[in-house]
Design a protein around this motif. Structure first.
Motif, short mmCIF file in Angstrom:
data_model
loop_
_atom_site.label_atom_id
_atom_site.label_comp_id
_atom_site.label_asym_id
_atom_site.label_seq_id
_atom_site.Cartn_x
_atom_site.Cartn_y
_atom_site.Cartn_z
N ALA A 172 0.85 -1.20 0.00
CA ALA A 172 0.00 0.00 0.00
C ALA A 172 0.88 1.25 0.00
CB ALA A 172 -0.91 -0.01 1.23
N THR A 219 -3.64 6.95 5.18
CA THR A 219 -5.10 6.81 5.27
C THR A 219 -5.68 8.22 5.41
OG1 THR A 219 -5.00 6.57 7.68
CG2 THR A 219 -5.00 4.55 6.38
N GLU A 242 -8.94 -0.68 0.95
CA GLU A 242 -8.27 0.10 -0.10
C GLU A 242 -9.27 0.63 -1.12
OE1 GLU A 242 -4.99 -2.15 -1.73
OE2 GLU A 242 -4.30 -2.76 0.26
N TRP A 243 -9.02 1.86 -1.55
CA TRP A 243 -9.80 2.43 -2.64
C TRP A 243 -9.56 1.63 -3.92
CZ3 TRP A 243 -13.57 5.53 -1.68
CH2 TRP A 243 -13.50 6.53 -0.72
N PRO A 292 0.63 2.70 6.10
CA PRO A 292 -0.10 3.11 4.90
C PRO A 292 -0.75 4.47 5.12
CG PRO A 292 -1.34 1.46 6.15
CD PRO A 292 0.01 1.57 6.80
N TRP A 332 -8.57 -5.82 -8.17
CA TRP A 332 -8.21 -5.92 -6.75
C TRP A 332 -8.74 -7.22 -6.17
CZ3 TRP A 332 -9.33 -6.63 -1.75
CH2 TRP A 332 -8.47 -6.08 -0.79
N GLN A 353 -3.22 -7.32 1.35
CA GLN A 353 -4.57 -6.97 0.87
C GLN A 353 -5.61 -7.19 1.97
OE1 GLN A 353 -4.28 -8.79 -3.40
NE2 GLN A 353 -5.76 -7.13 -3.50
N GLY A 411 -7.00 3.19 2.76
CA GLY A 411 -5.84 3.71 2.03
C GLY A 411 -5.92 3.22 0.59
N PHE A 412 -4.79 2.97 -0.04
CA PHE A 412 -4.83 2.51 -1.43
C PHE A 412 -3.47 2.03 -1.90
CE2 PHE A 412 -2.68 5.96 -3.83
CZ PHE A 412 -2.53 6.89 -2.81
N ARG A 413 -3.47 1.38 -3.03
CA ARG A 413 -2.24 1.09 -3.78
C ARG A 413 -2.57 1.33 -5.24
NH1 ARG A 413 -0.50 -4.45 -2.14
NH2 ARG A 413 -1.96 -4.20 -0.42
#
Lengths: 182, 266
Positions: free
Chosen positions: B62, B113, B194-195, B111, B137, B188, B248-250
């Motif tokens: 992330a 956020t 995650e977005w 990560p 995802w 994950q 959060g996101f990756r």
């Protein structure tokens, strides 16, 4: 029909407000000005390309009302109705004010809807007129606009899209005061 | 083990930063290729036609506070005091001390956020990629191997436990969950939610935690199907301006584009 009337009325109200501003503004539609509101769609700095191959930013449309509709060219079921609804809104505007309204028809399908394909679409729909912009951009930018407007879409395995059906009328500052809120 | 992973992560991040030089930074780590395939979604699908996913690349980890700080240094319009209200609610990076100072309580390798979908989308664009699609995802998330059915069930139970009590006050550092898919995509599960690009598909109204949905999930015979339904349903409650400590996101990358990047760096 009722929805159409509501949209038309909304647009005409906007235009009444707009006409006062229009009296002392430059009528050149393609002139970017500083974005006037925290809630304006014109904060998007993406580059868009219309069916004439012209590039522009959304903020270039600032100062005039804009009708936004999201669609895709291969859509044969709901999309023609959406385009027709946008056209009705456009044609409901008094002819003397019509030149101040822009219609932004944004594709969900940039892979297939190239500016050339969009040009043919505009000609076929008899909408290759100056105020209409059949428009494409990078996928992430199209998604961002959809997120701003609250339009949902997803491509299905057959290449078609499921999507919400929404015609949005933006005022001269393109403020979104409804929809997503804090 | 955790310290060791943190240490390695730190070195990788430093190296990645060094290699990126002064040019636009791409992913903070080498993105990992996920070969295309198909999977069954909990969303209604045409019978006998699982969802197809093409080859793509995705970040191993992330995006961290350190990564996001670099983005903010180069993109002042996304700083807390500059971001327009249309792009984020008032909680945006609220836990940071200042625009460009996460403060002592926010660790560089946690990560990031409390960032909106719009900010995540802008970060990935800046990083030369994009947000992963919902299908990418989820496809990646179910590419996990287990030695036995018992191990699989145990993991599924742990997963549900995590989803039912995500601890946003004590977010772990990236790479520290010891959970990864068969291609090496880490965290994950067990770190944050995650977005994804299309977190709210248009058929959202058909999905709810009712008997029909649960029944459909059970038919999938998928270890994660119940946990997946929690994710889908939770995402549908999101809006793109939302900021929370849980999300959060990756980033992901198109296969063709990342190959070009790889060639460029050789």
């Amino acid at each position: 029909m009722k929805l159409f009337q509501t949209l038309s009325t909304g647009l005409l109200i906007l235009l009444v407000a707009q006409s006062a501003i229009a009296q002392h503004m430059n009528h050149n539609a393609m002139k970017a000005q500083p974005v006037q509101s925290e809630h304006s769609v014109y904060h998007m700095d993406a580059s868009w390309t219309d069916h004439r191959g012209e590039s522009f930013q959304l903020a270039d449309l600032q100062g005039n009302p804009v009708v936004v509709v999201m669609f895709y060219g291969n859509c044969t079921q709901v999309c023609p109705i959406l385009i027709r609804d946008a056209r009705r809104v456009f044609e409901a505007v008094d002819e003397s004010l019509r030149s101040e309204v822009n219609i932004l028809a944004v594709t969900f399908d940039p892979e297939n809807d190239t500016p050339e394909v969009l040009r043919n679409y505009a000609i076929k729909q008899d909408l290759n007129i100056p105020q209409w912009h059949f428009t494409t951009a990078k996928p992430a930018d199209i998604r961002e606009l959809a997120m701003l407007l609250g339009v949902q879409y997803a491509q299905k395995s057959d290449g078609h899209f499921s999507h919400s059906n929404l015609v949005t009328v933006l005022d001269e500052r393109a403020e979104l005061l409804t929809g997503w809120r804090d | 083990m955790t310290n060791f992973i943190q240490h390695i992560t730190f070195i990788v991040l430093i190296l990645a930063t060094f290699m990126a030089g002064s040019e636009q930074a791409f992913a903070q780590e080498n993105p990992i290729q996920i070969p295309g395939g198909s999977f069954h979604s909990i969303l209604p699908e045409v019978e006998g036609e699982p969802i197809e996913v093409e080859d793509f690349y995705m970040d191993e980890l992330a995006v961290t506070n350190a990564d996001f700080l670099e983005f903010l240094e180069q993109n002042e319009e996304w700083r807390r005091s500059n971001i327009p209200a249309i792009y984020a609610d008032s909680g945006y990076l609220k836990h940071w001390k200042d625009d460009l100072d996460p403060g002592e309580n926010v660790k560089p390798y946690q990560p990031v956020t409390r960032i909106s979908w719009f900010a995540a989308n802008a970060y990935c664009r800046w990083a030369g990629g994009r947000l992963p699609t919902l299908n990418e995802w989820e496809y990646s998330a179910q590419l996990m191997d287990f030695d036995s059915a018992e191990e699989m069930n145990e993991f599924a139970n742990e997963l549900m436990g995590w989803y039912s009590a995500v601890d946003v006050q004590n977010t772990k550092t990236v790479g520290s969950t010891d959970i990864e898919n068969r291609h090496g995509i880490k965290d994950q599960f067990g770190l944050i939610m995650e977005w994804v690009e299309d977190f709210k598909p248009p058929i959202s109204n058909e999905i709810s935690l009712d008997c029909g949905t649960v029944g459909r999930m059970q038919k999938l015979g998928n270890t994660y199907s119940y946990a997946a339904s929690v994710r889908y349903i939770t995402r549908m409650s999101f809006n793109p301006k939302m900021t929370t400590g849980m999300v959060g996101f990756r980033c992901a990358y198109d296969a063709g584009k990342t190959k070009q990047q790889a060639e460029k760096s050789l």
